[in-house]
Design a protein around this motif. Structure first.
Motif, short mmCIF file in Angstrom:
data_model
loop_
_atom_site.label_atom_id
_atom_site.label_comp_id
_atom_site.label_asym_id
_atom_site.label_seq_id
_atom_site.Cartn_x
_atom_site.Cartn_y
_atom_site.Cartn_z
N LYS A 173 32.77 12.93 -27.41
CA LYS A 173 33.46 12.76 -26.34
C LYS A 173 32.50 12.89 -25.12
CE LYS A 173 37.15 14.86 -23.42
NZ LYS A 173 36.50 15.30 -22.46
N LEU A 174 31.48 13.61 -25.36
CA LEU A 174 30.28 13.73 -24.28
C LEU A 174 29.47 12.22 -24.34
CD1 LEU A 174 28.04 16.94 -23.85
CD2 LEU A 174 27.20 14.53 -23.82
N HIS A 176 30.64 9.70 -25.24
CA HIS A 176 31.38 8.23 -24.88
C HIS A 176 31.47 8.38 -23.34
CE1 HIS A 176 35.11 6.15 -23.90
NE2 HIS A 176 34.58 5.39 -24.59
N GLU A 177 31.66 9.58 -22.62
CA GLU A 177 31.83 9.75 -21.25
C GLU A 177 30.46 9.34 -20.66
OE1 GLU A 177 32.51 14.09 -20.58
OE2 GLU A 177 34.54 13.58 -21.09
N LYS A 178 29.25 9.52 -21.21
CA LYS A 178 27.86 9.30 -20.42
C LYS A 178 27.40 7.82 -20.49
CE LYS A 178 27.32 13.65 -19.26
NZ LYS A 178 27.52 13.77 -17.91
N ALA A 180 29.94 5.54 -20.92
CA ALA A 180 30.88 4.76 -19.96
C ALA A 180 30.33 5.03 -18.56
CB ALA A 180 32.32 5.45 -19.89
N GLU A 181 29.62 5.70 -18.01
CA GLU A 181 29.18 6.14 -17.03
C GLU A 181 27.77 5.35 -16.72
OE1 GLU A 181 28.78 10.48 -16.41
OE2 GLU A 181 30.92 10.99 -16.61
N ASP A 186 20.97 10.74 -19.60
CA ASP A 186 21.50 11.91 -19.59
C ASP A 186 20.93 12.83 -20.47
OD1 ASP A 186 23.80 13.89 -18.64
OD2 ASP A 186 24.08 13.98 -20.69
N TYR A 208 33.33 9.22 -32.98
CA TYR A 208 33.24 8.37 -31.90
C TYR A 208 33.93 7.08 -32.13
CZ TYR A 208 30.93 5.72 -28.02
OH TYR A 208 30.39 5.01 -26.77
#
Length: 315
Positions: A173-174, A176-178, A180-181, A186, A208
């Motif tokens: 999840k982490l 995917h979030e990074k 996507a951003e 990061d 994922y």
């Protein structure tokens, strides 16, 4: 699965040394004799041959090979004759020193070797160059690339099969979030890639894919010209599907307008005792051509002969 074929009955290191010495004498070098010996000895046997040769003749076998041979054949024989850790140290230093960017070779060494093999390579690097691999990588890189490569070469990963599925889900999840951003640099994304065990990373990437419907390479946009993104993607592939990574390297090396002999030599010499058969299987699956045939069609002479011998196809 290795492709190296070692005979059931191997001559003594003294006999092999004597035959190699004979191969260098006379009007011309006997390349076939060199191939018949070195391309059919494992790392431990090659090390004993080098030690015996030095003790018997007072000379360095590697220097004699370097003096007697030339071109791509010389490079493949000398790289193959090196101890695997010495070879990795040499390749890493060569990649660092070259003016054109070869950071992906550092990624390859750091990510496809076992933790112990990487440690041995770093020890060999220090012994030969009187510096640490980490300090040289740090000195010759900057920015995001340095943030990725220094921990990648510095880590001693856990090698076991244990996986924490709760952690895999949360880190998928982490990631995917990074991504996507577009926060590709990061620190937590880099931390996951550079520190998690290969088994844990595989579990994370499987989750994922299942949870978000895309594999991570597609989301990273590997067609990007951004070097950092390419290196990040290469590191992930090396850590999770090394045979796919090496298949791509070979495909690009062979299918170019003009063969990339350095890449071809590097893959064959570093993987013949490890997983070259798996890479060859992946190559055939991807290209519908056996790897040994592709190499035979793209090379010639003694260089071709030793590559095919290391692939187990010289009979």
């Amino acid at each position: 699965m290795a492709t190296l074929k070692v005979p059931a009955q191997v001559p003594s290191p003294a006999e092999d040394s004597e035959q190699l010495r004979k191969a260098f004498q006379g009007w011309g070098t006997n390349e076939g004799l060199i191939i018949s010996i070195l391309a059919h000895r494992n790392a431990a046997q090659r090390k004993l041959i080098r030690e015996t040769y030095a003790g018997t003749y007072g000379e360095d076998l590697l220097k004699d090979l370097d003096k007697e041979l030339s071109s791509d054949f010389e490079r493949v024989v000398v790289l193959w004759a090196l101890d695997p850790a010495e070879r990795d140290a040499f390749l890493a230093n060569e990649a660092i020193k070259r003016l054109t960017s070869n950071n992906w070779i550092i990624v390859e060494i750091a990510s496809t070797r076992s933790s112990l093999d990487l440690l041995k390579a770093k020890q060999a690097y220090q012994a030969r160059f009187k510096r640490s691999l980490e300090e040289d990588v740090a000195y010759h890189t900057s920015g995001d690339i340095r943030k990725l490569l220094v921990p990648l070469v510095g880590i001693f990963r856990y090698e076991g099969d244990e996986v924490n599925m709760t952690l895999a889900k949360s880190e998928a999840k982490l990631l995917h979030e990074k991504i996507a951003e577009k926060a590709y640099n990061d620190e937590n994304l880099i931390r996951i890639v550079t520190t998690r065990s290969k088994a844990q990373l595989n579990a994370t990437l499987n989750h994922y894919n299942n949870e978000f419907g895309n594999d991570i390479y597609k989301d990273l946009g590997t067609d990007s010209e951004d070097e950092y993104l390419k290196l990040l993607s290469a590191a992930i592939k090396c850590l999770t599907y090394p045979e796919k990574y090496f298949e791509e390297i070979l495909r690009l090396a062979i299918n170019k307008m003009g063969t990339d002999e350095w890449a071809l030599t590097r893959v064959v010499t570093t993987r013949a005792e490890v997983d070259l058969q798996r890479i060859a299987d992946e190559y055939q699956r991807r290209n519908s051509v056996p790897l040994d045939r592709a190499i035979a069609n793209d090379t010639s002479g003694d260089y071709q002969n030793i590559l095919l011998a290391l692939m187990g196809h010289d009979d």
